[in-house]
Design an enzyme around this catalytic site. Structure first.
Site, short mmCIF file in Angstrom:
data_model
loop_
_atom_site.label_atom_id
_atom_site.label_comp_id
_atom_site.label_asym_id
_atom_site.label_seq_id
_atom_site.Cartn_x
_atom_site.Cartn_y
_atom_site.Cartn_z
N ASP A 107 -0.24 3.09 5.92
CA ASP A 107 -1.07 2.22 5.06
C ASP A 107 -0.56 0.77 5.44
O ASP A 107 -0.19 0.42 6.63
CB ASP A 107 -1.34 2.74 3.77
CG ASP A 107 -2.24 1.96 3.05
OD1 ASP A 107 -3.51 2.25 3.03
OD2 ASP A 107 -1.54 1.24 2.03
N HIS A 309 -6.66 9.86 3.97
CA HIS A 309 -5.79 8.83 4.13
C HIS A 309 -4.33 9.24 4.06
O HIS A 309 -3.57 8.55 4.62
CB HIS A 309 -6.39 7.69 3.48
CG HIS A 309 -5.50 6.57 3.53
ND1 HIS A 309 -5.63 5.53 4.52
CD2 HIS A 309 -4.88 5.62 2.55
CE1 HIS A 309 -5.03 4.42 4.41
NE2 HIS A 309 -4.46 4.51 3.05
#
Length: 335
Positions: A107, A309
């Site tokens: 991320d 994610h």
């Protein structure tokens, strides 16, 4: 079933950095692998990777990024510029008594890792990117790009734009940190994310909040235990959210700071892993297609099926396998 090992014997350190200190959790001996987390997480997001990398013969070190956990949290918003976070990573490598390391990020951590490799190729000799592809500095100013992503007629606001105003997102999150984090993790996890036909949880309606589009409280990703949520919630209840959110509030400043590196490729050996159901994989599809030019040293790339994610937590065994296989291929780089 791959054997799971424990991170219970990992060592915690507070190491000096330009901001004061960086909290580092390390396990194992061998070539150094620096692990950089994203938003809204902490070193704990690498709990499955620390023992796996240690067992494979590496010195794995997961940090709390500046503004998170037990690391320093400067008051000034511009203390969270990319240049500052890169400097922290260099300081950690040296404080651990090493001259170089492989850096792996997820991320925001992927973007921080990429820029660490770009700015300091002598220190970071290989780079692994999880979830967020590398996009070289340059192009339009970020705030202009995000403004264009806002919904038709201004009725929806992209979450990055929503995070820009100091105090605004904090007012939503901090009254119920645990509940907000649980919803945010669920919204971006493969087994609990809203269906494609539902309104996107990446946007805020006029007068609304991000939480309005999170899954119901009963939805809990299979990877997230009550204990895991306790760790994350406990950290942010103690520190508040401002340090973490200040990373988003420096994107235009980063754009100015990095003009000397416009369109610059990362030439070190690199790895990319992403989830097939992660929005970053589709939004930044062009960045992935550009890898022959932007990541000419790319030696391995994987898209994990049925993964959202939080890939190193959703699919830890696959992630560990890809990481250790890639690291093993770097023998001549790491020795």
């Amino acid at each position: 079933m791959p054997q799971r090992t424990s991170s219970d014997d990992a060592k915690h350190h507070l190491l000096p950095s330009p901001a004061g200190r960086v909290h580092v959790v390390e396990q194992g001996e061998g070539p150094l692998v620096l692990l950089v987390h994203g938003f809204p997480e902490c070193w704990y997001s690498w709990r499955h990777q620390l023992p796996a990398l240690a067992a494979a013969g590496y010195r794995a070190a997961a940090i709390d990024v500046r503004g998170y956990g037990r690391s320093s949290k400067p008051d000034a918003t511009d203390a969270y510029r990319m240049l500052e976070l890169v400097a922290d990573n260099v300081a950690v490598v040296h404080a651990l008594g090493e001259r170089s390391a492989t850096i792996v990020g997820h991320d925001w951590g992927a973007t921080i890792a990429a820029h660490s490799a770009l700015l300091h190729p002598d220190v970071f000799r290989a780079v692994g990117l999880l979830s967020v592809p590398y996009t070289p500095p340059g192009g339009p100013m970020p705030s202009e790009v995000f403004a264009q992503m806002n919904g038709t007629g201004g009725e929806e606001e992209f979450y990055v734009s929503y995070f820009q105003e100091p105090g605004r997102a904090e007012a939503e999150i901090e009254p119920d940190v645990r509940g907000w984090l649980a919803g945010f993790y669920a919204a971006l996890s493969a087994d609990t994310m809203p269906p494609p036909t539902a309104p996107s949880p990446h946007f805020v309606t006029t007068g609304g909040t991000l939480r309005d589009r999170f899954p119901t409280a009963a939805a809990r990703p299979t990877w997230l235990t009550e204990q895991d949520l306790d760790v994350y919630a406990g950290e942010f209840e103690r520190t508040g959210m401002t340090g973490a959110l200040n990373r988003y509030r420096n994107m235009d400043q980063d754009w100015k700071d990095l003009t000397d590196f416009t369109d610059a490729p990362i030439t070190q050996p690199s790895l990319f892993i992403a989830g097939s159901l992660d929005a970053s994989t589709t939004w930044l599809a062009d960045a992935i297609k550009a890898y022959p030019h932007t990541l000419p040293g790319l030696t391995a790339s994987h898209i994990l099926k049925d993964c959202g994610h939080w890939l190193q937590q959703e699919h830890p065994d696959q992630t560990n396998q890809h990481l250790t296989t890639w690291l093993a291929s770097l023998t001549t780089v790491l020795t």
